[in-house]
Motif scaffolding. Structure first.
Motif, PDB file in Angstrom:
ATOM      1  N   THR A 159      19.210  10.920   7.826  1.00  0.00           N
ATOM      2  CA  THR A 159      18.531   9.690   7.427  1.00  0.00           C
ATOM      3  C   THR A 159      17.098   9.968   6.975  1.00  0.00           C
ATOM      4  O   THR A 159      16.642   9.402   5.977  1.00  0.00           O
ATOM      5  CB  THR A 159      18.513   8.685   8.588  1.00  0.00           C
ATOM      6  N   PHE A 160      16.382  10.821   7.674  1.00  0.00           N
ATOM      7  CA  PHE A 160      14.997  11.104   7.310  1.00  0.00           C
ATOM      8  C   PHE A 160      14.920  12.081   6.143  1.00  0.00           C
ATOM      9  O   PHE A 160      14.079  11.919   5.246  1.00  0.00           O
ATOM     10  CB  PHE A 160      14.216  11.613   8.521  1.00  0.00           C
ATOM     11  N   GLY A 165      15.162   7.219   6.192  1.00  0.00           N
ATOM     12  CA  GLY A 165      14.075   7.318   7.145  1.00  0.00           C
ATOM     13  C   GLY A 165      13.735   6.146   8.024  1.00  0.00           C
ATOM     14  O   GLY A 165      12.591   5.984   8.394  1.00  0.00           O
ATOM     15  N   THR A 170      18.932   5.100  11.775  1.00  0.00           N
ATOM     16  CA  THR A 170      19.250   6.330  12.497  1.00  0.00           C
ATOM     17  C   THR A 170      19.941   6.026  13.819  1.00  0.00           C
ATOM     18  O   THR A 170      20.949   6.657  14.174  1.00  0.00           O
ATOM     19  CB  THR A 170      17.966   7.137  12.756  1.00  0.00           C
ATOM     20  N   ALA A 190      12.457  14.183  11.327  1.00  0.00           N
ATOM     21  CA  ALA A 190      11.714  13.262  12.190  1.00  0.00           C
ATOM     22  C   ALA A 190      10.851  14.077  13.142  1.00  0.00           C
ATOM     23  O   ALA A 190      11.365  14.649  14.111  1.00  0.00           O
ATOM     24  CB  ALA A 190      12.669  12.368  12.971  1.00  0.00           C
TER      25      ALA A 190
END
Length: 276
Positions: A159-160, A165, A170, A190
């Motif tokens: 996700t990041f 992000g 997440t 992250a």
């Protein structure tokens, strides 16, 4: 640790929030032996470093058999547990992912990282649908359970790294992956202390953070409640940077300063001779 089940149980027990398992990722037998010799309780492979050593770019650009043959050589050379980065599973469907897990176990590893990035879309590309990825993780869990090995399944969500992000996204994906059978959750990219703390508090299970220059120290991540700290391809990148510096110095100036801190020839030979 006399067998694979013992190694798997020992590896799982190393994931303690606040006392994280620290993994300087390795990519071949000599790097793995050096990591073990430095005192690591386990060794994790880096998919990028491993395929670079095979002459290929990262991103599932080698086949399952080739990648896992390299993992098998590493696992055979060590006494500590080995966890393998299997990228997105080296397969299009869940049965193929299950075949990959069976091959991982045959290679002697006791843990896997499996990620939700969709390859072929380029860096920062889209993520797999959360339901589809959960099915793939369930296939990993079922294949390992059927083999009778308590494989540690580390579900990586990008996700990041993909630019999505958001902590809420997440945590949504982490919950789905945990429900599907993942033992831990890995969120590379992250590293902000506040975000890491939110993830620690929101993930129902051990959190893995990928660290490197600019990230909080291991002690700081421990204080936040992180259970596993790895560095991905960072050590491999540093090693390859030294190769380039040494080559340029030798070719440009004819000097050897870059070689001054190299490991002793006999030390490396002795390390690899041990246990043979």
């Amino acid at each position: 640790m006399t067998n694979q089940i013992d190694r798997a149980l020992a590896f799982s027990a190393l994931h303690v929030p606040g006392t994280p398992l620290v993994l300087p990722n390795a990519w071949d037998v000599v790097s793995a032996r050096l990591v073990e010799d430095a005192g690591a309780a386990a060794v994790a492979t880096t998919s990028a470093g491993l395929v670079w050593a095979l002459g290929a770019p990262d991103g599932e650009r080698v086949d399952r058999a080739t990648a896992l043959a390299a993992v098998a050589r590493i696992a055979e050379a060590l006494t500590v547990p080995v966890t393998a980065d299997i990228e997105s599973g080296y397969a299009e469907d869940t049965e193929g992912v299950a075949d990959t897990v069976r091959a991982v176990l045959a290679a002697g590893a006791v843990g896997v990282n499996i990620e939700d990035a969709l390859y072929g879309a380029g860096a920062g590309g889209p993520l797999r649908d959360v339901g589809e990825q959960a099915e793939r993780i369930a296939a990993v869990r079922e294949a390992a359970d059927a083999a009778g090995v308590p494989l540690f399944v580390n579900a990586r969500t990008d996700t990041f790294l993909s630019g999505a992000g958001r902590v809420d996204l997440t945590l949504e994906r982490a919950a789905a992956f945990r429900s599907a059978g993942a033992d831990g959750v890995f969120v590379p990219g992250a590293v902000d202390a506040g975000i890491v703390k939110e993830l620690v508090n929101g993930v129902d299970g051990p959190l893995n953070v990928m660290a490197g220059p600019g990230a909080p120290t291991v002690a700081e991540l421990a204080a936040l409640g992180v259970a596993r700290v790895s560095v991905g391809s960072g050590v491999a990148q540093a090693a390859h940077a030294l190769v380039r510096r040494a080559a340029r110095e030798l070719l440009d100036t004819g000097t050897y300063r870059s070689l001054a801190d190299g490991l002793d020839y006999g030390e490396i030979n002795a390390l690899l001779e041990r246990g043979r």
